[in-house]
Write a protein that holds these residues in place. Sequence first.
Motif, short mmCIF file in Angstrom:
data_model
loop_
_atom_site.label_atom_id
_atom_site.label_comp_id
_atom_site.label_asym_id
_atom_site.label_seq_id
_atom_site.Cartn_x
_atom_site.Cartn_y
_atom_site.Cartn_z
N CYS A 182 -59.98 -37.29 5.56
CA CYS A 182 -60.16 -37.58 4.15
C CYS A 182 -61.00 -38.82 3.97
N GLN A 199 -56.54 -38.97 6.19
CA GLN A 199 -55.66 -37.83 6.39
C GLN A 199 -56.48 -36.61 6.80
N GLN A 200 -55.81 -35.62 7.24
CA GLN A 200 -56.53 -34.39 7.55
C GLN A 200 -57.04 -33.84 6.23
N CYS A 208 -58.30 -35.18 1.48
CA CYS A 208 -57.06 -34.53 1.85
C CYS A 208 -56.50 -33.88 0.60
#
Length: 239
Positions: A182, A199-200, A208
């Motif tokens: 992210c 974040q993913q 994200c």
Amino acid sequence: MSWTDERIAMLKKMWEGGATASQIAEELGGVSRNAVIGKAHRLGLKSRPSPVKANDKKKPAAKKPAAKAAPAKKDAAPAKPAAKAETKPAASAEPAAQGSGKPASSAASQQADAGPKAAPVQMDQQNLPKIVSVGPGGFLRQGPGDQQAPIPPAPPRRLVPAKPSPEIADKTSLLDLSDKVCRWPMGHPGEPDFHFCGQQVNPGFPYCVEHCGRAYQAQLPRGSRKPPPPLPFGGPRVR
DNA sequence: CCCTGATTCGC
DNA sequence: GCGAATCAGG
């Protein structure tokens, strides 16, 4: 101030991201707008929708010969430019209180760099100022045409929880950005604790899931002027 | 006026 | 290489 690798990286990111030289200079701190532009050119990053370069004459030969050599020093100019309205030299606003460690969550504002090609937000330099949603700093993003579906954020699936991935236990720096993490900015560039969410990402988005929710809120047009750059870095900084 | 980037040129 | 001064368009 010297151009360290970090500063250059920041410059590139922001420049490519569409931030103006002023914004870049301000965020970097310690440098003027001209310094940024000059550096950008030296780095080879030149040209971008420049307001002053709209014309495309087949005869680029049209330069400013007479105005060039002379103006540098106003040699025989009888009267000096009375209006020296040079805007204040960006006073470097360094975060004085570092020890206290301010919460970066105060207001995410900066951009998050050009996303992956699949990103819903197009980065068209000549795009039209159709504003309908707001991005990271509160700046407005492009219209639906550029945004595909308003919000296909997070359907089902088990989405990444709010806990940071192991690989990003620490702060995600500017240089750590990738298509997988992210890019939502936390804090402001130049500040000691500036970093990115990390974040993913929500597949297909530059952010994200959580931040997609914030990035793609619809906001109907208002008196909001300020066409906003495609990917403004120096969003409305909270001061 | 404000803003923008582009360019030049002394350092 | 750097960036202030300057130019020039919006």
